[in-house]
Design a protein around this motif. Structure first.
Motif, short mmCIF file in Angstrom:
data_model
loop_
_atom_site.label_atom_id
_atom_site.label_comp_id
_atom_site.label_asym_id
_atom_site.label_seq_id
_atom_site.Cartn_x
_atom_site.Cartn_y
_atom_site.Cartn_z
N ARG A 179 -6.43 -1.93 0.62
CA ARG A 179 -5.31 -1.06 0.27
C ARG A 179 -4.69 -1.51 -1.05
O ARG A 179 -4.47 -0.71 -1.95
CB ARG A 179 -4.24 -1.10 1.37
CG ARG A 179 -4.59 -0.31 2.61
CD ARG A 179 -3.48 -0.38 3.65
NE ARG A 179 -3.71 0.55 4.75
CZ ARG A 179 -2.88 0.74 5.77
NH1 ARG A 179 -1.74 0.06 5.82
NH2 ARG A 179 -3.16 1.60 6.71
N TYR A 206 -5.69 7.09 -4.34
CA TYR A 206 -5.23 6.00 -3.49
C TYR A 206 -3.76 5.64 -3.75
O TYR A 206 -3.22 4.75 -3.10
CB TYR A 206 -6.11 4.77 -3.69
CG TYR A 206 -7.48 4.94 -3.07
CD1 TYR A 206 -7.64 4.92 -1.69
CD2 TYR A 206 -8.60 5.14 -3.85
CE1 TYR A 206 -8.88 5.11 -1.11
CE2 TYR A 206 -9.85 5.32 -3.29
CZ TYR A 206 -9.98 5.30 -1.90
OH TYR A 206 -11.22 5.48 -1.33
N LEU A 207 -3.12 6.31 -4.70
CA LEU A 207 -1.69 6.13 -4.89
C LEU A 207 -0.89 6.94 -3.87
O LEU A 207 0.31 6.76 -3.74
CB LEU A 207 -1.29 6.56 -6.31
CG LEU A 207 -1.88 5.72 -7.44
CD1 LEU A 207 -1.59 6.37 -8.79
CD2 LEU A 207 -1.34 4.31 -7.40
N ILE A 247 -4.86 0.67 -4.52
CA ILE A 247 -3.59 1.13 -5.10
C ILE A 247 -3.48 0.69 -6.55
O ILE A 247 -3.15 1.49 -7.44
CB ILE A 247 -2.40 0.62 -4.29
CG1 ILE A 247 -2.33 1.32 -2.92
CG2 ILE A 247 -1.08 0.84 -5.05
CD1 ILE A 247 -1.33 0.68 -1.96
N ILE A 284 -4.05 6.33 1.52
CA ILE A 284 -4.17 4.88 1.72
C ILE A 284 -4.04 4.51 3.19
O ILE A 284 -4.59 3.50 3.64
CB ILE A 284 -3.12 4.13 0.85
CG1 ILE A 284 -3.64 2.71 0.52
CG2 ILE A 284 -1.79 4.04 1.54
CD1 ILE A 284 -4.82 2.68 -0.40
N ALA A 317 0.32 -4.55 -3.04
CA ALA A 317 -0.14 -4.07 -4.35
C ALA A 317 0.56 -4.82 -5.48
O ALA A 317 -0.06 -5.17 -6.49
CB ALA A 317 0.10 -2.57 -4.46
N CYS A 359 2.44 -2.25 2.11
CA CYS A 359 1.45 -1.78 1.12
C CYS A 359 1.97 -1.97 -0.30
O CYS A 359 1.24 -2.41 -1.20
CB CYS A 359 1.12 -0.30 1.36
SG CYS A 359 0.08 0.02 2.79
N PHE A 393 2.67 5.33 -4.54
CA PHE A 393 2.93 3.91 -4.74
C PHE A 393 3.11 3.54 -6.22
O PHE A 393 3.64 2.48 -6.54
CB PHE A 393 1.79 3.08 -4.16
CG PHE A 393 1.66 3.21 -2.67
CD1 PHE A 393 2.61 2.67 -1.82
CD2 PHE A 393 0.58 3.87 -2.11
CE1 PHE A 393 2.49 2.78 -0.44
CE2 PHE A 393 0.44 3.99 -0.73
CZ PHE A 393 1.40 3.44 0.10
#
Length: 301
Positions: free
Chosen positions: A23, A8-9, A27, A14, A116, A112, A285
């Protein structure tokens, strides 16, 4: 290391998650999973409330449980010492809405990242607020560390859209007059503007004692220039179109100009003692979240 969590990075994963709160959660969980089993585990949130013992510290603040586990002396820090007040500062420029092949625009990618970071800061009980601007400041959400703040911030972030012309310099100028105390300012922009006024106000904010992380967000296509053949190119701010440009013929000059543009920001931000973080919409991310933790660790080490 959990590849399930860490996937999910990646922006391409994502973007398949519709809800911004999920999201942000995915992350951060992916980031922390990787952090615990990486060379950066020293930045782990478990030790955010501690610092190494130094002569003169009150022995009653010693954390003997940590000593039993690590054989090292750490003292517990007071809440006032460990709170880092942060502001997420979003550029609403029309150019931030650009995307070529990625399903996430520059703006959605920045949202996003911001979501995060808000999730991570609230997790660390750091007060965090939100400022948005185009030609002037549009939204101000004062910093708080309560859990309810996360829901409020995510609701605002989820409903933001790129608007039109922007004036980054004026947004930062207004921001300098707005905030009180020393804060960590995390700015999200593609920086498609005259740098002189922006840099002047970055110096102004640094002179006031604020720490700054400047996330320079570009689309993957803006960084790699994958175009071939004849193309029409539109100015992302003005909408002016130049037709039938031989992409292959201008590619080398374009990439050289882009490199000089990014190098200029890196150099000038270095002189201003501002953390400059170039990113594009294909970059994981975790790079941004690690910058926040490095900044936090610097402040309290």
């Amino acid at each position: 290391m959990s590849s399930t969590a860490e996937k999910y990075l990646r922006p391409e994963v994502i973007r398949q998650v519709a809800r911004l709160d999920l999201r942000a959660k995915f992350i951060v969980e992916g980031f922390l999973t990787g952090l615990h089993s990486s060379p950066f585990q020293g930045f782990s949130v478990e030790f955010s409330e501690h610092r190494k013992y130094t002569p003169g510290d009150d022995i009653k603040d010693m954390d003997w449980k940590v000593y039993a586990k690590t054989g090292r002396y750490y003292t517990k820090k007071f809440r006032a010492e460990t709170n880092m007040t942060g502001y997420l500062v979003m550029d609403l420029s029309k150019s931030m809405g650009y995307t070529y092949r990625q399903e996430l625009t520059k703006f959605e990618y920045g949202i996003c990242l911001a979501a995060a970071l808000a999730y991570l800061m609230i997790h660390q009980q750091d007060p965090v607020g939100l400022v948005t601007f185009d030609e002037k400041i549009q939204t101000v959400l004062p910093p708080k560390s309560k859990r309810s703040q996360l829901g409020t911030m995510l609701s605002v972030l989820a409903n933001l859209h790129p608007t039109g012309p922007t004036d980054i310099a004026n947004g930062l100028f207004q921001l300098a007059g707005l905030i009180r105390g020393k804060c960590l300012l995390m700015v999200f922009s593609d920086l498609l503007t005259d740098p002189e006024g922006v840099l002047m106000n970055l110096y102004r904010l640094r002179h006031a004692g604020h720490e700054i992380i400047l996330f320079h967000i570009l689309d993957e296509a803006e960084v790699k220039f994958p175009f071939t053949g004849l193309n029409d190119f539109e100015d992302p701010e003005t909408g002016a179109v130049v037709k039938d440009i031989d992409a292959r013929g201008i590619r080398d000059d374009y990439l050289q100009s882009l490199g000089e543009f990014q190098e200029m920001w890196k150099r000038e931000c270095g002189l201003a003692n501002v953390d400059y973080v170039p990113m594009d919409t294909s970059v994981g991310f975790d790079k941004a979240l690690l910058e926040y933790l490095i900044q936090r660790t610097r402040r309290f080490s």
